[in-house]
Design a protein around this motif. Structure first.
Motif, PDB file in Angstrom:
ATOM      1  N   ASP A 141     -21.475  26.210  41.802  1.00 17.43           N
ATOM      2  CA  ASP A 141     -22.132  27.144  42.440  1.00 17.43           C
ATOM      3  C   ASP A 141     -21.005  28.051  43.108  1.00 17.43           C
ATOM      4  O   ASP A 141     -20.833  28.544  43.678  1.00 17.43           O
ATOM      5  N   LEU A 142     -20.479  28.532  41.636  1.00 16.99           N
ATOM      6  CA  LEU A 142     -20.530  29.661  41.875  1.00 16.99           C
ATOM      7  C   LEU A 142     -21.293  30.525  40.710  1.00 16.99           C
ATOM      8  O   LEU A 142     -20.884  31.166  38.927  1.00 16.99           O
ATOM      9  N   GLU A 143     -22.512  31.017  40.664  1.00 17.04           N
ATOM     10  CA  GLU A 143     -23.523  31.626  39.890  1.00 17.04           C
ATOM     11  C   GLU A 143     -22.766  33.804  39.445  1.00 17.04           C
ATOM     12  O   GLU A 143     -22.337  34.124  40.909  1.00 17.04           O
ATOM     13  N   PRO A 144     -22.872  33.810  38.662  1.00 19.69           N
ATOM     14  CA  PRO A 144     -22.148  34.700  38.207  1.00 19.69           C
ATOM     15  C   PRO A 144     -23.477  35.790  39.207  1.00 19.69           C
ATOM     16  O   PRO A 144     -24.799  35.402  39.690  1.00 19.69           O
ATOM     17  N   PRO A 145     -22.545  37.277  39.962  1.00 17.43           N
ATOM     18  CA  PRO A 145     -21.582  37.885  39.569  1.00 17.43           C
ATOM     19  C   PRO A 145     -20.844  37.773  40.099  1.00 17.43           C
ATOM     20  O   PRO A 145     -19.736  37.801  40.671  1.00 17.43           O
ATOM     21  N   ARG A 146     -21.045  36.188  40.973  1.00 19.00           N
ATOM     22  CA  ARG A 146     -19.490  35.320  41.817  1.00 19.00           C
ATOM     23  C   ARG A 146     -18.821  34.822  40.820  1.00 19.00           C
ATOM     24  O   ARG A 146     -19.406  34.722  40.013  1.00 19.00           O
ATOM     25  N   PHE A 147     -17.627  34.761  41.116  1.00 16.37           N
ATOM     26  CA  PHE A 147     -16.074  33.786  40.140  1.00 16.37           C
ATOM     27  C   PHE A 147     -15.332  33.581  41.250  1.00 16.37           C
ATOM     28  O   PHE A 147     -14.880  34.356  41.926  1.00 16.37           O
ATOM     29  N   GLY A 148     -15.123  32.675  40.646  1.00 18.51           N
ATOM     30  CA  GLY A 148     -12.857  32.964  41.129  1.00 18.51           C
ATOM     31  C   GLY A 148     -12.318  32.779  40.052  1.00 18.51           C
ATOM     32  O   GLY A 148     -12.377  32.725  38.461  1.00 18.51           O
ATOM     33  N   LEU A 149     -10.944  32.647  40.543  1.00 13.24           N
ATOM     34  CA  LEU A 149      -9.980  32.917  39.814  1.00 13.24           C
ATOM     35  C   LEU A 149      -9.016  30.813  39.670  1.00 13.24           C
ATOM     36  O   LEU A 149      -8.315  31.164  40.697  1.00 13.24           O
ATOM     37  N   HIS A 150      -8.460  30.602  38.328  1.00 16.10           N
ATOM     38  CA  HIS A 150      -7.626  29.099  38.378  1.00 16.10           C
ATOM     39  C   HIS A 150      -6.645  30.069  37.298  1.00 16.10           C
ATOM     40  O   HIS A 150      -6.534  30.576  36.466  1.00 16.10           O
ATOM     41  N   LEU A 151      -5.601  29.210  38.245  1.00 14.71           N
ATOM     42  CA  LEU A 151      -4.432  30.222  37.486  1.00 14.71           C
ATOM     43  C   LEU A 151      -3.373  28.989  37.989  1.00 14.71           C
ATOM     44  O   LEU A 151      -3.351  27.925  37.602  1.00 14.71           O
ATOM     45  N   SER A 152      -3.082  29.532  36.265  1.00 11.36           N
ATOM     46  CA  SER A 152      -1.781  27.755  35.578  1.00 11.36           C
ATOM     47  C   SER A 152      -0.775  28.896  35.326  1.00 11.36           C
ATOM     48  O   SER A 152      -0.503  29.865  34.416  1.00 11.36           O
ATOM     49  N   TYR A 153       0.545  27.440  35.412  1.00 11.73           N
ATOM     50  CA  TYR A 153       1.966  27.940  35.149  1.00 11.73           C
ATOM     51  C   TYR A 153       2.794  26.613  35.048  1.00 11.73           C
ATOM     52  O   TYR A 153       2.397  25.911  35.824  1.00 11.73           O
ATOM     53  N   ARG A 154       3.489  27.144  33.793  1.00 16.94           N
ATOM     54  CA  ARG A 154       4.715  25.541  33.902  1.00 16.94           C
ATOM     55  C   ARG A 154       5.287  25.540  34.875  1.00 16.94           C
ATOM     56  O   ARG A 154       6.480  24.731  35.281  1.00 16.94           O
ATOM     57  N   GLU A 155       6.228  26.678  34.820  1.00 15.98           N
ATOM     58  CA  GLU A 155       7.604  26.985  35.361  1.00 15.98           C
ATOM     59  C   GLU A 155       7.924  27.265  37.025  1.00 15.98           C
ATOM     60  O   GLU A 155       6.766  28.140  37.345  1.00 15.98           O
ATOM     61  N   SER A 156       8.171  26.679  37.984  1.00  9.75           N
ATOM     62  CA  SER A 156       7.906  26.876  39.471  1.00  9.75           C
ATOM     63  C   SER A 156       8.836  29.148  39.522  1.00  9.75           C
ATOM     64  O   SER A 156       9.346  29.920  38.858  1.00  9.75           O
TER      65      SER A 156
END
Length: 222
Positions: free
Chosen positions: A145-160
């Motif tokens: 349910d995130l069809e263009p032009p809509r989008f999201g951001l998924h952040l990733s990181y390993r250190e606090s």
């Protein structure tokens, strides 16, 4: 799966938890049939076979993990009108409040999997404060349910406290989080919606309460 077509799901080593993202499906197992619709789900233990027939063009997500003899086939209707409880939940507070439906909750017998659906708020964060559970579980986020032009951001990181990467996500994208923190956010006018799959590293860690929050971004901190 195109409308009218049929396939068979079976895996001899993995248990599977699947959810219908769009379309309708008829599941046939042991001589009986059952129709599932949007956001309905089913659990399939290893060595168990189910025939899937698409009534409409079908889009489903399925996650798998090592099967250790615990868990039996079942289906579950998604009903967001249910009172808040074991299956229907609300997590967080504005602006990172999100609605959750557990397609395979911790209390339902299974070997390694816990799965569910999350709907964020318009332009809001989900999985906030950032958390990780790398010692006990790994996770996959499968977006819909995130069809263009809509989008999201998924952040990733390993250190606090040290964010590393932001991944643009839309319908059909899956992000694997074997370790580290993984908050997400939708752009204004969109909400992040995803099927999440938690795979425990052992049966003992098949728990939903093992998340470790990033102390740099605690709930309520400005």
């Amino acid at each position: 799966l195109p409308a009218g077509e049929t396939t068979v799901l079976r895996n001899d080593t993995l248990e599977m938890s699947a959810v219908v993202v769009s379309g309708r499906v008829v599941l046939a197992k042991d001589g009986s049939e059952q129709e599932l619709g949007r956001f309905d789900s089913f659990y399939l233990p290893a060595g168990c076979e189910v025939r899937v027939r698409a009534l409409d063009e079908l889009f489903l997500f399925a996650g798998g993990a090592v099967y250790e003899g615990v868990g039996e086939f079942f289906t579950r209707r998604c009903d967001l009108s249910l009172p808040l409880g074991a299956w229907h939940q609300v997590h967080g507070t504005p602006p990172y409040e999100r609605e959750v439906f557990m397609t395979l909750d911790q209390a339902t017998p299974a070997s390694r999997l816990i799965t569910g659906l999350t709907w964020g708020r318009n332009g809001g964060w989900t999985s906030w404060p950032p958390h990780q559970h790398e010692a006990d579980l790994e996770e996959v986020y499968c977006y819909f349910d995130l069809e263009p032009p809509r989008f999201g951001l998924h952040l990733s990181y390993r250190e606090s406290g040290l964010p590393e990467a932001a991944h643009l996500v839309s319908t059909g994208d899956c992000v694997i989080a074997p370790r580290g923190y993984h908050p997400t956010v939708g752009i204004p006018g969109a909400r992040n919606s995803y099927f999440w799959v938690l795979a425990a590293r052992s049966r003992a860690s098949r728990r939903y309460d093992l998340a470790v929050e990033d102390p740099h971004y605690r709930a309520g901190d400005s």
